[in-house]
Design a protein around this motif. Structure first.
Motif, PDB file in Angstrom:
ATOM      1  N   ASN A  53       4.610  15.540 -10.133  1.00 22.54           N
ATOM      2  CA  ASN A  53       5.061  15.767 -11.505  1.00 22.54           C
ATOM      3  C   ASN A  53       4.000  16.495 -12.316  1.00 22.54           C
ATOM      4  O   ASN A  53       4.312  17.353 -13.127  1.00 22.54           O
ATOM      5  CB  ASN A  53       5.432  14.440 -12.174  1.00 22.54           C
ATOM      6  CG  ASN A  53       6.721  13.866 -11.641  1.00 22.54           C
ATOM      7  OD1 ASN A  53       7.539  14.580 -11.080  1.00 22.54           O
ATOM      8  ND2 ASN A  53       6.910  12.577 -11.808  1.00 22.54           N
ATOM      9  N   ASP A  95       4.141  10.909  -6.117  1.00 22.79           N
ATOM     10  CA  ASP A  95       5.156  11.347  -7.076  1.00 22.79           C
ATOM     11  C   ASP A  95       4.523  11.766  -8.393  1.00 22.79           C
ATOM     12  O   ASP A  95       4.910  12.768  -8.989  1.00 22.79           O
ATOM     13  CB  ASP A  95       6.175  10.236  -7.324  1.00 22.79           C
ATOM     14  CG  ASP A  95       7.048   9.970  -6.118  1.00 22.79           C
ATOM     15  OD1 ASP A  95       7.089  10.834  -5.211  1.00 22.79           O
ATOM     16  OD2 ASP A  95       7.681   8.893  -6.077  1.00 22.79           O
ATOM     17  N   SER A  96       3.539  11.008  -8.833  1.00 22.04           N
ATOM     18  CA  SER A  96       2.848  11.339 -10.078  1.00 22.04           C
ATOM     19  C   SER A  96       2.112  12.677  -9.955  1.00 22.04           C
ATOM     20  O   SER A  96       2.142  13.495 -10.881  1.00 22.04           O
ATOM     21  CB  SER A  96       1.856  10.231 -10.423  1.00 22.04           C
ATOM     22  OG  SER A  96       1.144  10.544 -11.588  1.00 22.04           O
ATOM     23  N   VAL A 129       3.884   1.614  -1.241  1.00 21.51           N
ATOM     24  CA  VAL A 129       4.508   1.785  -2.559  1.00 21.51           C
ATOM     25  C   VAL A 129       3.513   2.414  -3.532  1.00 21.51           C
ATOM     26  O   VAL A 129       3.859   3.344  -4.275  1.00 21.51           O
ATOM     27  CB  VAL A 129       5.022   0.430  -3.094  1.00 21.51           C
ATOM     28  CG1 VAL A 129       5.395   0.520  -4.563  1.00 21.51           C
ATOM     29  CG2 VAL A 129       6.212  -0.040  -2.270  1.00 21.51           C
ATOM     30  N   PHE A 130       2.275   1.948  -3.532  1.00 21.32           N
ATOM     31  CA  PHE A 130       1.269   2.530  -4.415  1.00 21.32           C
ATOM     32  C   PHE A 130       0.984   3.985  -4.058  1.00 21.32           C
ATOM     33  O   PHE A 130       0.850   4.839  -4.948  1.00 21.32           O
ATOM     34  CB  PHE A 130      -0.030   1.716  -4.384  1.00 21.32           C
ATOM     35  CG  PHE A 130       0.037   0.442  -5.162  1.00 21.32           C
ATOM     36  CD1 PHE A 130       0.388   0.437  -6.491  1.00 21.32           C
ATOM     37  CD2 PHE A 130      -0.251  -0.759  -4.557  1.00 21.32           C
ATOM     38  CE1 PHE A 130       0.456  -0.729  -7.211  1.00 21.32           C
ATOM     39  CE2 PHE A 130      -0.192  -1.939  -5.255  1.00 21.32           C
ATOM     40  CZ  PHE A 130       0.157  -1.924  -6.595  1.00 21.32           C
ATOM     41  N   CYS A 131       0.901   4.288  -2.778  1.00 21.06           N
ATOM     42  CA  CYS A 131       0.643   5.672  -2.354  1.00 21.06           C
ATOM     43  C   CYS A 131       1.799   6.587  -2.740  1.00 21.06           C
ATOM     44  O   CYS A 131       1.574   7.704  -3.217  1.00 21.06           O
ATOM     45  CB  CYS A 131       0.404   5.729  -0.852  1.00 21.06           C
ATOM     46  SG  CYS A 131      -1.154   5.016  -0.346  1.00 21.06           S
ATOM     47  N   GLN A 132       3.025   6.136  -2.546  1.00 21.85           N
ATOM     48  CA  GLN A 132       4.185   6.947  -2.906  1.00 21.85           C
ATOM     49  C   GLN A 132       4.225   7.199  -4.410  1.00 21.85           C
ATOM     50  O   GLN A 132       4.541   8.300  -4.861  1.00 21.85           O
ATOM     51  CB  GLN A 132       5.484   6.280  -2.449  1.00 21.85           C
ATOM     52  CG  GLN A 132       6.705   7.146  -2.637  1.00 21.85           C
ATOM     53  CD  GLN A 132       6.632   8.423  -1.825  1.00 21.85           C
ATOM     54  OE1 GLN A 132       6.183   8.425  -0.698  1.00 21.85           O
ATOM     55  NE2 GLN A 132       7.085   9.517  -2.407  1.00 21.85           N
ATOM     56  N   SER A 133       3.882   6.197  -5.188  1.00 20.90           N
ATOM     57  CA  SER A 133       3.830   6.356  -6.639  1.00 20.90           C
ATOM     58  C   SER A 133       2.782   7.392  -7.039  1.00 20.90           C
ATOM     59  O   SER A 133       3.027   8.227  -7.922  1.00 20.90           O
ATOM     60  CB  SER A 133       3.515   5.016  -7.294  1.00 20.90           C
ATOM     61  OG  SER A 133       3.354   5.161  -8.671  1.00 20.90           O
ATOM     62  N   ALA A 134       1.634   7.357  -6.393  1.00 21.62           N
ATOM     63  CA  ALA A 134       0.580   8.331  -6.688  1.00 21.62           C
ATOM     64  C   ALA A 134       1.010   9.740  -6.291  1.00 21.62           C
ATOM     65  O   ALA A 134       0.745  10.705  -7.020  1.00 21.62           O
ATOM     66  CB  ALA A 134      -0.710   7.946  -5.969  1.00 21.62           C
ATOM     67  N   THR A 159       0.831  -1.209   0.000  1.00 21.48           N
ATOM     68  CA  THR A 159       0.000   0.000   0.000  1.00 21.48           C
ATOM     69  C   THR A 159       0.863   1.254   0.000  1.00 21.48           C
ATOM     70  O   THR A 159       0.580   2.219  -0.718  1.00 21.48           O
ATOM     71  CB  THR A 159      -0.927   0.000   1.221  1.00 21.48           C
ATOM     72  OG1 THR A 159      -1.724  -1.169   1.201  1.00 21.48           O
ATOM     73  CG2 THR A 159      -1.821   1.225   1.228  1.00 21.48           C
TER      74      THR A 159
END
Length: 98
Positions: A69, A65-66, A58-63, A56
């Protein structure tokens, strides 16, 4: 639930994914030994609190970062539009002043 290795693996997967309540797995294990009950409780606890929280995160961090950007791209586009408008206004004033 525990007649073969594949059935055991399926039961363990179902216990953490909502297919079967892990409480239903405890009763057959109690007939064998309380040690296996403790192993099952450790497995369920470790899987819920450690592995699933990491996934969870990892998915939150990816969101996050996106989204950052996207914000940077929007600001860059706004600055480019601002420069284009300044260029057009400067051109208009130079044509009116000439």
């Amino acid at each position: 639930y525990f007649s073969s290795l594949s059935q055991t693996m399926l039961s363990l997967f179902m216990s953490i994914s909502g297919g079967v309540s892990w409480e239903e797995l405890v009763f057959p294990l109690q007939e064998i030994s309380n040690v296996w009950v403790m192993v099952l409780l450790f497995y369920v606890s470790f899987t819920y609190f450690a592995v699933l929280n990491v996934v969870t995160g990892v998915f939150c961090q990816s969101a996050i970062d996106s989204a950052q950007n996207d914000h940077a791209n929007i600001v860059h586009a706004m600055l480019a539009n601002k420069e284009a408008h300044i260029e057009k206004i400067s051109s208009l004033f130079s044509q009116l002043g000439a």
